[in-house]
Design an enzyme around this catalytic site. Structure first.
Site, mmCIF file in Angstrom:
data_model
loop_
_atom_site.group_PDB
_atom_site.id
_atom_site.type_symbol
_atom_site.label_atom_id
_atom_site.label_comp_id
_atom_site.label_asym_id
_atom_site.label_seq_id
_atom_site.Cartn_x
_atom_site.Cartn_y
_atom_site.Cartn_z
ATOM 1 N N TYR A 185 -37.708 -44.764 -35.165
ATOM 2 C CA TYR A 185 -36.781 -43.782 -34.602
ATOM 3 C C TYR A 185 -36.989 -43.756 -33.093
ATOM 4 O O TYR A 185 -38.132 -43.722 -32.620
ATOM 5 C CB TYR A 185 -37.061 -42.376 -35.150
ATOM 6 C CG TYR A 185 -37.375 -42.320 -36.624
ATOM 7 C CD1 TYR A 185 -36.454 -42.762 -37.570
ATOM 8 C CD2 TYR A 185 -38.598 -41.829 -37.084
ATOM 9 C CE1 TYR A 185 -36.742 -42.707 -38.926
ATOM 10 C CE2 TYR A 185 -38.892 -41.766 -38.426
ATOM 11 C CZ TYR A 185 -37.968 -42.209 -39.348
ATOM 12 O OH TYR A 185 -38.258 -42.154 -40.689
ATOM 13 N N ARG A 203 -33.372 -39.820 -43.304
ATOM 14 C CA ARG A 203 -34.498 -40.718 -43.105
ATOM 15 C C ARG A 203 -35.796 -40.085 -43.600
ATOM 16 O O ARG A 203 -35.926 -38.861 -43.710
ATOM 17 C CB ARG A 203 -34.625 -41.103 -41.629
ATOM 18 C CG ARG A 203 -33.391 -41.764 -41.043
ATOM 19 C CD ARG A 203 -33.082 -43.108 -41.687
ATOM 20 N NE ARG A 203 -34.107 -44.091 -41.407
ATOM 21 C CZ ARG A 203 -34.122 -44.874 -40.340
ATOM 22 N NH1 ARG A 203 -33.163 -44.773 -39.421
ATOM 23 N NH2 ARG A 203 -35.082 -45.758 -40.176
ATOM 24 N N ASP A 294 -26.050 -46.457 -27.443
ATOM 25 C CA ASP A 294 -26.390 -46.683 -28.841
ATOM 26 C C ASP A 294 -25.826 -48.020 -29.322
ATOM 27 O O ASP A 294 -25.126 -48.731 -28.588
ATOM 28 C CB ASP A 294 -25.862 -45.525 -29.696
ATOM 29 C CG ASP A 294 -26.632 -45.364 -30.987
ATOM 30 O OD1 ASP A 294 -27.842 -45.122 -30.917
ATOM 31 O OD2 ASP A 294 -26.018 -45.491 -32.059
#
Length: 498
Positions: A185, A203, A294
């Site tokens: 992450y 997650r 991203d």
């Protein structure tokens, strides 16, 4: 299955890459703000080597440690990190499929011959040591001394991009490593002793955090920076919940995973990592994360995520810092995703046997577009495959476009796909549209955050009740004539152009 030497740590892998001519040392100064990103992406898109930056700097201050980048910038290096060559990806994929749904066996001998990796993965136990290389250094006092990149111009600040975040659920003991979760992450550096962990609700790290929050207790967290390739890739692989990432990394590595007790939190951490960040996540302690560039090629929105308060930083002598960049494909995550696509094929075929091949185009942000090749035998089969795929694995719930083609179409060739769409698909008959289904909330095209439509396109030959017209016959030459033509081209035409 492993063909390459064991890589006990990142340094062993880099030494092997250097011996293979696949590591380039960059002695010139390179700015951690934006410039390093440009060099990484240009090298990756040229199918270039892994990079070792000797003079990474920020605002003129040169970092005290080298920065490693583009580690998995080619499919071959991803396979090497798994301990194999590219040709053996299907065998590893079959082993992963066996981990999820072991096939029936005929007696003990058959089981031992067919499931050695399955047995190893389920029985692997990390080795616990009292002293570790990652706890021998004493130079890093706080997060600001680590050369963390700021990848894109509008990024909110320095961003740790290759952290292996280690957590365990409330009620578990530190020694119960089979219950640990390893996840990658991104982590935004807020200051000398604070960073933000961006883990999404589905997650493993977020699931563990909820158990500690329900108990009204802070959660211990450790972050391994510069792990060995097997640990890095195991943390990213979609392994079954019954398989420990720590144990499976030992199977990939060919050597048991070595762990040591962290200094300030009740966790065991990788003994051979370059740097370990230790700390706590307190219930309700969040901060606005982002914006950051991203994998979609856009900056994501600012959102609240948990804050980790760092209680200790341990590291090796003369540590290395490992980084990567996420952006519009191709980038390093998309290269890793291509390899994982091939590894997932046996798992997918086990659940949907008519699938012959599946391609997730890297330009489709790893999973948002899927092209599926099937062995079609009955009317409506393409639609059944679409629905089965969307419901099979969590990542496919984010696939917004599924195109289904026949076995005579190469699902990895856009020209073949375009021909199938142009000649075998009717927009009024062959589109299946779903509304308000789960979607990656980073998809800005979604009308609602986390909910969006999906489109299935049946680009297969129509049979039975699917059509009332005679279907066209595909033109093809006699294979013997085509073979003779190839001989002619090879012998005469190429000679003439030489």
């Amino acid at each position: 299955m492993r063909q390459l030497p064991p890589f006990a740590d990142l340094r062993a892998f880099l030494t092997w890459l250097e011996g293979s001519g696949d590591l380039l040392t960059v002695p010139q100064p390179v700015d951690l703000r934006h410039e390093m990103t440009a060099l990484q992406l240009a090298t990756l898109r040229a199918n270039g080597p892994a990079l070792r930056f000797e003079q990474a700097h920020s605002s003129g201050a040169v970092a005290k440690m080298p920065v490693i980048a583009n580690l998995f910038g080619t499919r071959a290096r991803v396979a090497a990190g798994l301990g194999i060559v590219l040709a053996d990806l299907p065998r590893l994929g079959e082993a992963l499929a066996a981990l999820r749904t072991p096939a029936p066996v005929d007696g003990l001998r058959d089981a031992l011959s067919r499931w050695p990796m399955l047995r190893a993965a389920l029985s692997a136990r990390p080795q616990i040591v009292n002293r570790a290389a990652v706890q021998q250094g004493s130079d890093i006092a706080d997060l600001t001394q680590i050369p963390v990149q700021t990848p894109w111009p509008m990024d909110a600040g320095p961003l740790i991009t290759w952290p292996v975040v280690i957590t365990r659920p409330h009620g578990s003991a530190p020694a119960q490593t089979a219950r640990y979760n390893l996840g990658v992450y991104r982590a935004q550096v807020l200051g000398p002793d604070r960073l933000i962990l961006r883990w999404l609700a589905h997650r493993g790290g977020a699931a563990h955090a909820r158990t500690w929050a329900q108990a009204h207790e802070p959660m211990p967290v450790a972050i391994a920076l510069g792990s060995d390739p097997a640990t890095l890739l195991s943390a990213a692989l979609p392994l079954p919940e019954t398989v420990s990432e720590l144990g499976f990394s030992g199977v990939l590595r060919g050597v048991r995973t070595t762990l040591v007790a962290a200094k300030t939190v009740p966790l065991l951490v990788p003994a051979q990592a370059e740097i370990i960040l230790e700390g706590w996540v307190h219930p309700g302690d969040t901060a606005p994360e982002g914006p950051f560039g991203d994998h979609t090629g856009y900056y994501n929105a600012v959102e609240q995520f948990p804050v980790m308060r760092v209680s200790a930083i341990t590291h090796r002598r003369d540590p290395l810092y490992l980084t990567t960049v996420t952006g519009r494909p191709p980038d390093e995550p998309s290269v890793i995703g291509e390899v994982f696509n091939d590894l997932a094929l046996p798992v997918i075929r086990a659940q949907i046997p008519e699938i012959r091949d599946l391609w997730l185009p890297p330009a489709g942000c790893s999973y948002r577009i899927a092209v599926v090749q099937i062995d079609k035998r009955y009317p409506g089969q393409a639609r059944r495959v679409m629905m089965a795929l969307w419901g099979m694995l969590p990542q496919f719930s984010y696939t917004k476009l599924v195109i289904v083609v026949d076995t005579d179409i190469d699902p990895r060739n856009w020209d073949d796909i375009a021909w199938a769409l142009s000649t075998r698909m009717d927009a009024g008959r062959d589109l299946m549209v779903l509304e308000r289904t789960p979607m990656d909330y980073l998809d800005f095209a979604a009308p609602l955050e986390g909910l969006a439509g999906k489109l299935g396109v049946d680009a297969t030959t129509k049979i039975g009740a699917e059509t009332t017209r005679d279907w066209g016959q595909v033109m093809a030459l006699d294979p013997a004539h085509e073979a003779r033509a190839m001989e002619f081209v090879t012998k005469f035409l190429k000679k003439g152009t030489g």
